[in-house]
Design a protein around this motif. Structure first.
Motif, PDB file in Angstrom:
ATOM      1  N   TYR A 188       0.805  -1.221   0.000  1.00 29.65           N
ATOM      2  CA  TYR A 188       0.000   0.000   0.000  1.00 29.65           C
ATOM      3  C   TYR A 188       0.833   1.262   0.000  1.00 29.65           C
ATOM      4  CZ  TYR A 188       0.598   0.385   5.115  1.00 29.65           C
ATOM      5  OH  TYR A 188       1.106   0.517   6.385  1.00 29.65           O
ATOM      6  N   PHE A 233      -7.857   2.070   4.458  1.00 35.62           N
ATOM      7  CA  PHE A 233      -6.839   3.118   4.513  1.00 35.62           C
ATOM      8  C   PHE A 233      -7.432   4.497   4.745  1.00 35.62           C
ATOM      9  CE2 PHE A 233      -3.575   6.050   3.003  1.00 35.62           C
ATOM     10  CZ  PHE A 233      -2.461   5.533   3.649  1.00 35.62           C
ATOM     11  N   LEU A 291      -4.810   1.097  -4.188  1.00 35.79           N
ATOM     12  CA  LEU A 291      -4.501   1.294  -2.765  1.00 35.79           C
ATOM     13  C   LEU A 291      -5.581   0.679  -1.895  1.00 35.79           C
ATOM     14  CD1 LEU A 291      -3.157   2.587  -0.261  1.00 35.79           C
ATOM     15  CD2 LEU A 291      -4.297   4.738  -0.881  1.00 35.79           C
ATOM     16  N   TYR A 328       1.466   2.585  -3.434  1.00 37.74           N
ATOM     17  CA  TYR A 328       0.341   3.297  -4.040  1.00 37.74           C
ATOM     18  C   TYR A 328       0.192   4.705  -3.480  1.00 37.74           C
ATOM     19  CZ  TYR A 328      -0.790  -1.444  -5.519  1.00 37.74           C
ATOM     20  OH  TYR A 328      -0.737  -2.708  -6.058  1.00 37.74           O
ATOM     21  N   SER A 351      -5.633  -3.083  -1.804  1.00 39.02           N
ATOM     22  CA  SER A 351      -4.611  -3.692  -0.945  1.00 39.02           C
ATOM     23  C   SER A 351      -4.844  -3.368   0.528  1.00 39.02           C
ATOM     24  CB  SER A 351      -3.221  -3.207  -1.357  1.00 39.02           C
ATOM     25  OG  SER A 351      -3.063  -1.831  -1.083  1.00 39.02           O
ATOM     26  N   ARG A 352      -5.454  -2.230   0.802  1.00 36.51           N
ATOM     27  CA  ARG A 352      -5.708  -1.810   2.189  1.00 36.51           C
ATOM     28  C   ARG A 352      -7.074  -1.112   2.243  1.00 36.51           C
ATOM     29  NH1 ARG A 352      -1.819  -1.359   6.482  1.00 36.51           N
ATOM     30  NH2 ARG A 352      -3.116  -1.449   8.351  1.00 36.51           N
TER      31      ARG A 352
END
Length: 570
Positions: free
Chosen positions: A500, A533, A526, A503, A529-530
């Motif tokens: 992350y 966030f 991003l 990204y 993957s997370r």
């Protein structure tokens, strides 16, 4: 010493002189030649040469282990112990040589000794009181008689050399003398200097086992098959090189070979201008690059050792193998890898409480519970600092201990102590490109951007095969200065799909440059993957960045289409 090849070398700390004398007197009474002379333990070149000659030629080496040796982290006896450990790898399997003696209640699992000492059983002679049976046994060993092993008989132990399996566990490395063509004495001196420099450079890495020059010097004039040389030296890995001069040009060719499989793990040619006046400059240029590329925490040698350790039964790993699996966490930075490595290292420090490197690596793994939320348990930073301090207490001159301590102190925001530990780590091992790059990044985040970025640049030069995350800090530095084009260029060099932070580093400068479509696409990646966030991003960035840089990135991510959750009110 009248006949060193039939003698026992008794090595001890000065505090144990009386006990050592008792042992020596008992052996001499049994007709055994013993080297024991306090008057000569004064240091200097003469001492060094005599000691090396004695250890190279003696029949048995008897280290006296005690609370005194435990308390002393430095001393001439430790040099002697390392020299003796190195010699075992030039001996045929089954050749008696090491004869460890414990004179108090020191336990072998906790003793601060070379790993080779643990491959044999130890003799207990409390206070140096030596029964006649021990002298008789030493006599049998010296005369080539059969070894008496096992049992509970006082003063009896096995003095066998480490088994092939034990040697394989230790992953020993040999550097063969670099070859050169022609009769130019300056080129010959450079070849010798590079060989010695690489050995010294590799020796800075506490997790490597490097065979001494004295064991490999005979290959200077011999053409040796790598597998044969490795087998004779007890080395799993062999580095060899050659120098060729053509007028004002010099080519240095280096390769790293697995001596068991014969596989080439790495090879490089270094072409440099040559002049006799620049021999030392050439050596200072080439040696760090060779050592760093091979040996640093993400180097080609460590990668090979990780893969071998990874192929073995986790429950059967030695502490050293567990340490190497710990380095594997750098390559597979995942929750599953973290959990496995943490368990292996916790088991390792239970087995070997005096293994500083395992404590240092465990500190790194505990720190990751905080930085990346990997399998968190209560108080990860407290445990990380405690483990790092344990490593430091065991070996205060170990660069890896300082590295682990610096990492953990940074995240506790003890920046003053962090800087001291970081600079000391770099001083102790200026060849560990990975350590330098990571600590340089942290120094930058702690406010010293000039010093930090310079260190990371130096790390990239040391190891051209470095991981791509070495470019992160350049991007962050450019972004904070508003140079979004350079920030974007650096972020593209990182190229770590699925991570992350990669990204974040792309999306913000894209948005600041007005490239909203590209920025929005990266934000999608991003969040894939997370996913959380937007909620935790400020907190995660705040673990690393100063507040003003956090808000600068929040602004870029907002322009990219990601609305970050506001920070909690104080």
């Amino acid at each position: 010493m009248s006949d060193a090849t039939q003698a026992v070398f008794l090595s001890y700390a000065s505090q144990d002189a009386e006990a050592a004398k008792r042992i020596a007197e008992a052996l001499r009474a049994a007709g055994v030649e013993v080297w024991l002379d306090q008057s000569e333990l004064t240091g200097g070149d003469a001492w060094d040469k005599k000691i090396r000659d004695q250890i190279r030629s003696c029949a048995l080496f008897a280290p006296v282990i005690s609370a005194s040796t435990q308390a002393r982290r430095e001393g001439y006896f430790r040099i002697e112990w390392k020299l003796a450990a190195q010699r075992t790898h030039a001996l045929a399997d089954g050749t008696p040589f090491l004869l460890p003696i414990v004179i108090d209640a020191t336990h072998d699992a906790e003793a601060l000794v070379p790993e080779e000492f643990r491959a044999v059983q130890w003799t207990k002679l409390p206070g140096g009181e030596t029964p006649a049976a021990f002298g008789e046994r030493v006599q049998r060993l010296l005369s080539g008689g059969a070894e008496v092993t096992g049992g509970s008989r006082p003063g009896l132990t096995s003095a066998q050399a480490p088994s092939p399996r034990a040697r394989d566990d230790n992953f020993w490395i040999a550097v063969l003398p670099f070859k050169h063509r022609g009769a130019d004495g300056d080129v010959a001196a450079l070849a010798e200097g590079i060989t010695e420099g690489v050995v010294t450079g590799l020796s800075r890495f506490s997790y490597l086992r490097v065979i001494a020059n004295s064991s490999t010097v005979r290959f200077a004039q011999e053409a040796a098959d790598i597998r044969t040389a490795g087998r004779e030296l007890g080395a799993r890995y062999v580095i060899e090189g050659s120098l060729r001069q053509s007028g004002a040009k010099l080519r240095v060719a280096v390769q790293l070979v697995d001596a068991i499989s014969g596989a080439h793990l790495w090879a490089e040619n270094y072409d440099r201008p040559y002049s006799p006046e620049a021999v030392f400059d050439l050596q200072d240029d080439l040696v760090p690059r060779i050592a760093a590329t091979v040996a640093d925490q993400t180097g080609v040698l460590v990668h090979s050792m990780i893969e071998i350790a990874r192929s073995r039964d986790p429950l059967q790993l030695t502490p050293h193998e567990a340490l190497l699996r710990g380095f594997g966490f750098h390559e597979r930075y995942t929750h599953a890898e973290h959990a496995e490595v943490r368990g292996l290292l916790e088991r390792a420090v239970e087995q070997a409480p005096g293994h500083a490197d395992c404590w240092a690596m465990l500190a790194e793994v505990y720190t990751a519970e905080f930085t990346d939320c990997f399998n968190p348990r209560p108080d990860p930073l407290g445990r990380a600092v405690a483990a790092a301090r344990r490593a430091f207490a065991i070996t205060p001159t170990n660069a890896l201990s300082h590295y682990a301590l610096a990492r953990s102190l940074f995240f506790t925001r003890d920046f003053r102590a962090f800087r001291v530990a970081a600079e000391r780590c770099i001083e102790l091992n200026p060849l560990d490109a990975t350590g330098i790059a990571f600590l340089g990044s942290l120094l930058a985040f702690a406010g010293d951007w000039v010093r930090g970025c310079a260190l990371v640049k130096r790390a990239r030069e040391l190891n051209p095969h470095h991981p791509t995350w070495f470019w992160f800090v350049d991007g962050y530095n450019a972004y904070r200065q508003g140079d979004y084009t350079t920030a974007l260029e650096a972020a593209h060099k990182v190229n770590m799909p699925g991570y992350y932070w990669a990204y974040v580093s792309l999306a913000a400068p894209y948005a600041q440059l007005g490239q909203r479509e590209a920025a929005a696409k990266v934000v999608e990646e991003l969040l894939a993957s997370r996913p959380d966030f937007a909620r935790i991003g400020r907190t995660e960035m705040g673990k690393w960045f100063p507040p003003d840089l956090v808000e600068h990135y929040v602004d870029g991510l907002r322009k990219a289409g990601l609305e970050m959750e506001a920070p909690p009110k104080p």
